[in-house]
Design a protein around this motif. Structure first.
Motif, PDB file in Angstrom:
ATOM      1  N   ASN A   1      -5.112  -4.036 -12.120  1.00 27.77           N
ATOM      2  CA  ASN A   1      -3.709  -3.608 -12.037  1.00 27.77           C
ATOM      3  C   ASN A   1      -2.768  -4.785 -12.257  1.00 27.77           C
ATOM      4  OD1 ASN A   1      -2.323  -0.871 -10.833  1.00 27.77           O
ATOM      5  ND2 ASN A   1      -4.560  -0.855 -10.703  1.00 27.77           N
TER       6      ASN A   1
ATOM      7  N   SER B   1      -6.897  -2.216   1.104  1.00 28.03           N
ATOM      8  CA  SER B   1      -8.290  -2.008   0.702  1.00 28.03           C
ATOM      9  C   SER B   1      -8.576  -0.539   0.411  1.00 28.03           C
ATOM     10  CB  SER B   1      -9.236  -2.529   1.788  1.00 28.03           C
ATOM     11  OG  SER B   1      -9.016  -1.850   3.010  1.00 28.03           O
TER      12      SER B   1
ATOM     13  N   ARG C   1      -4.361   4.898 -13.336  1.00 26.53           N
ATOM     14  CA  ARG C   1      -4.603   4.086 -12.135  1.00 26.53           C
ATOM     15  C   ARG C   1      -4.406   2.596 -12.382  1.00 26.53           C
ATOM     16  NH1 ARG C   1      -9.448   6.348 -13.830  1.00 26.53           N
ATOM     17  NH2 ARG C   1     -11.001   4.880 -14.654  1.00 26.53           N
ATOM     18  N   GLU C   2      -4.619   2.139 -13.620  1.00 28.55           N
ATOM     19  CA  GLU C   2      -4.476   0.707 -13.906  1.00 28.55           C
ATOM     20  C   GLU C   2      -3.023   0.256 -13.968  1.00 28.55           C
ATOM     21  OE1 GLU C   2      -6.100   2.789 -15.918  1.00 28.55           O
ATOM     22  OE2 GLU C   2      -8.225   2.197 -15.979  1.00 28.55           O
TER      23      GLU C   2
ATOM     24  N   CYS D   1      -3.718 -12.376  -6.503  1.00 25.85           N
ATOM     25  CA  CYS D   1      -4.791 -11.395  -6.639  1.00 25.85           C
ATOM     26  C   CYS D   1      -5.921 -11.665  -5.656  1.00 25.85           C
ATOM     27  CB  CYS D   1      -5.349 -11.423  -8.063  1.00 25.85           C
ATOM     28  SG  CYS D   1      -4.129 -11.004  -9.333  1.00 25.85           S
TER      29      CYS D   1
ATOM     30  N   GLY E   1     -11.967  -6.344  -9.406  1.00 19.60           N
ATOM     31  CA  GLY E   1     -11.902  -4.905  -9.193  1.00 19.60           C
ATOM     32  C   GLY E   1     -10.615  -4.292  -9.694  1.00 19.60           C
ATOM     33  N   LEU E   2     -10.366  -3.061  -9.274  1.00 15.00           N
ATOM     34  CA  LEU E   2      -9.233  -2.291  -9.783  1.00 15.00           C
ATOM     35  C   LEU E   2      -7.890  -2.916  -9.416  1.00 15.00           C
ATOM     36  CD1 LEU E   2      -8.231   0.158 -11.309  1.00 15.00           C
ATOM     37  CD2 LEU E   2      -8.510   1.520  -9.208  1.00 15.00           C
ATOM     38  N   LEU E   3      -7.791  -3.536  -8.247  1.00 16.04           N
ATOM     39  CA  LEU E   3      -6.524  -4.159  -7.876  1.00 16.04           C
ATOM     40  C   LEU E   3      -6.198  -5.319  -8.819  1.00 16.04           C
ATOM     41  CD1 LEU E   3      -6.723  -4.223  -3.955  1.00 16.04           C
ATOM     42  CD2 LEU E   3      -5.540  -2.578  -5.435  1.00 16.04           C
ATOM     43  N   THR E   4      -7.182  -6.154  -9.104  1.00 16.65           N
ATOM     44  CA  THR E   4      -6.949  -7.268 -10.022  1.00 16.65           C
ATOM     45  C   THR E   4      -6.641  -6.754 -11.430  1.00 16.65           C
ATOM     46  OG1 THR E   4      -8.376  -8.731  -8.733  1.00 16.65           O
ATOM     47  CG2 THR E   4      -7.959  -9.346 -11.027  1.00 16.65           C
TER      48      THR E   4
ATOM     49  N   TYR F   1       0.838  -1.210   0.000  1.00 20.87           N
ATOM     50  CA  TYR F   1       0.000   0.000   0.000  1.00 20.87           C
ATOM     51  C   TYR F   1       0.866   1.250   0.000  1.00 20.87           C
ATOM     52  CZ  TYR F   1      -2.829   3.824   1.776  1.00 20.87           C
ATOM     53  OH  TYR F   1      -3.433   5.048   1.930  1.00 20.87           O
TER      54      TYR F   1
ATOM     55  N   GLU G   1      -7.727   0.782  -3.406  1.00 20.25           N
ATOM     56  CA  GLU G   1      -8.676   0.627  -4.508  1.00 20.25           C
ATOM     57  C   GLU G   1      -9.563   1.866  -4.638  1.00 20.25           C
ATOM     58  OE1 GLU G   1     -10.893  -2.950  -6.719  1.00 20.25           O
ATOM     59  OE2 GLU G   1     -10.552  -3.159  -4.582  1.00 20.25           O
TER      60      GLU G   1
END
Length: 307
Positions: free
Chosen positions: A191, A147, A159-160, A181, A186-189, A115, A150
């Motif tokens: 990325n 968390s 952001r990606e 993952c 979502g956005l983390l995955t 993070y 995201e």
């Protein structure tokens, strides 16, 4: 790094009269699994040693369904790759921090995690990477703080690509980077998929696991079109296979019919050894090195290296 005290005793060495040095029992199980789905096994040779390391192949271990063995597979295939002389970095990209905990890290006590690397200017990746108890395998840890990333990344430009930018400085240091993952798309995955060369999909041999594959494939297709045209599917790993039940055999048969050679030869059976390794904070390759589970992940590691 501190490792939790195991609650279960370390497994006794395997009876060589029963298993043998060539793991005849595992070969028999894999032959039977292949035969049950009308498939012929292909022997995978051990990889040649490396004379130099890098640049890294980045592999995302992803499936939006939880409980299919993503974290277990990331830890154990990473450890098996390290056994074969590869420099491996495991990236815990799940706010639950299961990968970190599975390697004996008390994630909630960490001063710096992935993070900080994503969200703080000036954060250095070398200040976050931890050594594990497996020689040649390092960890980029995570905890619940991730968390928040995201939400915060939504307003960021590019952001990606945040994860790709974060790990770029160490690509020439490792041979394989495995990203564990979170169980969502979502956005983390996104990325992880945006910076990965390929994706490894653990798929539990259960009917409900099959239902989510189409959604995952749709997401992969969109990432290929919009963010990462070079992303490919490395393979699909059958997990939680129980050779005693017709259901798991039928599910694996359907997966092979749908995806053919994308399905790995390696099959990960249900076993009590995997919960034990989580408590012990180490991979099965060191907790029970002669077990069939350890050999199955070594086979997977060899398949990863030749694909």
């Amino acid at each position: 790094m501190d490792t939790p005290r195991p609650f279960a005793p370390r497994p006794e060495p395997l009876d060589e009269d029963r298993y043998g040095d060539d793991h005849d029992e595992l070969d028999t199980e894999l032959d039977a699994a292949a035969e049950s789905v009308g498939r012929r096994r292909v022997k995978v040779p051990e990889p040649a040693p490396l004379t130099e390391h890098g640049p890294a192949r980045v592999i995302a271990v992803a499936n939006q369904k939880g409980g299919v063995g993503k974290t277990t597979s990331t830890i154990n295939v990473g450890a098996a790759l390290a056994e074969y002389g590869r420099k491996v970095l495991l990236v815990d990209f799940d706010p639950q921090g299961a990968l970190s905990v599975g390697l004996g890290v008390q994630a909630h006590d960490l001063d710096a995690t992935i993070y900080n690397l994503l969200m703080e200017r000036g954060a250095e990746i070398d200040d976050v990477i931890l050594k594990t108890n497996v020689e040649g395998m390092d960890l980029l840890p995570s905890n619940i703080d991730l968390s928040a990333a995201e939400v915060q990344l939504v307003t960021e430009v590019g952001r990606e690509q945040a994860l790709g930018r974060a790990i770029k400085p160490v690509l020439d240091r490792y041979d394989i980077i495995l990203i564990d993952c979170q169980p969502s798309l979502g956005l983390l995955t996104i990325n992880a998929l945006a910076c990965a060369d390929s994706i490894l999909i653990p798929l539990a041999c259960e009917f409900f696991s099959l239902r989510g594959v189409a959604l995952l494939m749709d997401t992969i297709d969109k990432v290929q079109q919009r963010l990462n045209p070079d992303l490919k599917i490395l393979g699909i790993l059958a997990t939680m296979f129980d050779p005693r039940t017709l259901h798991t055999k039928e599910v694996r048969q359907r997966v092979i019919e749908a995806f053919g050679d994308l399905v790995f030869e390696a099959v990960i059976n249900r076993t009590v050894r995997f919960p034990e390794t989580t408590v012990a904070g180490e991979p099965i390759t060191t907790w029970a090195p002669g077990s069939n589970g350890a050999e199955a992940y070594r086979l997977l590691a060899r398949e990863v290296l030749i694909r």
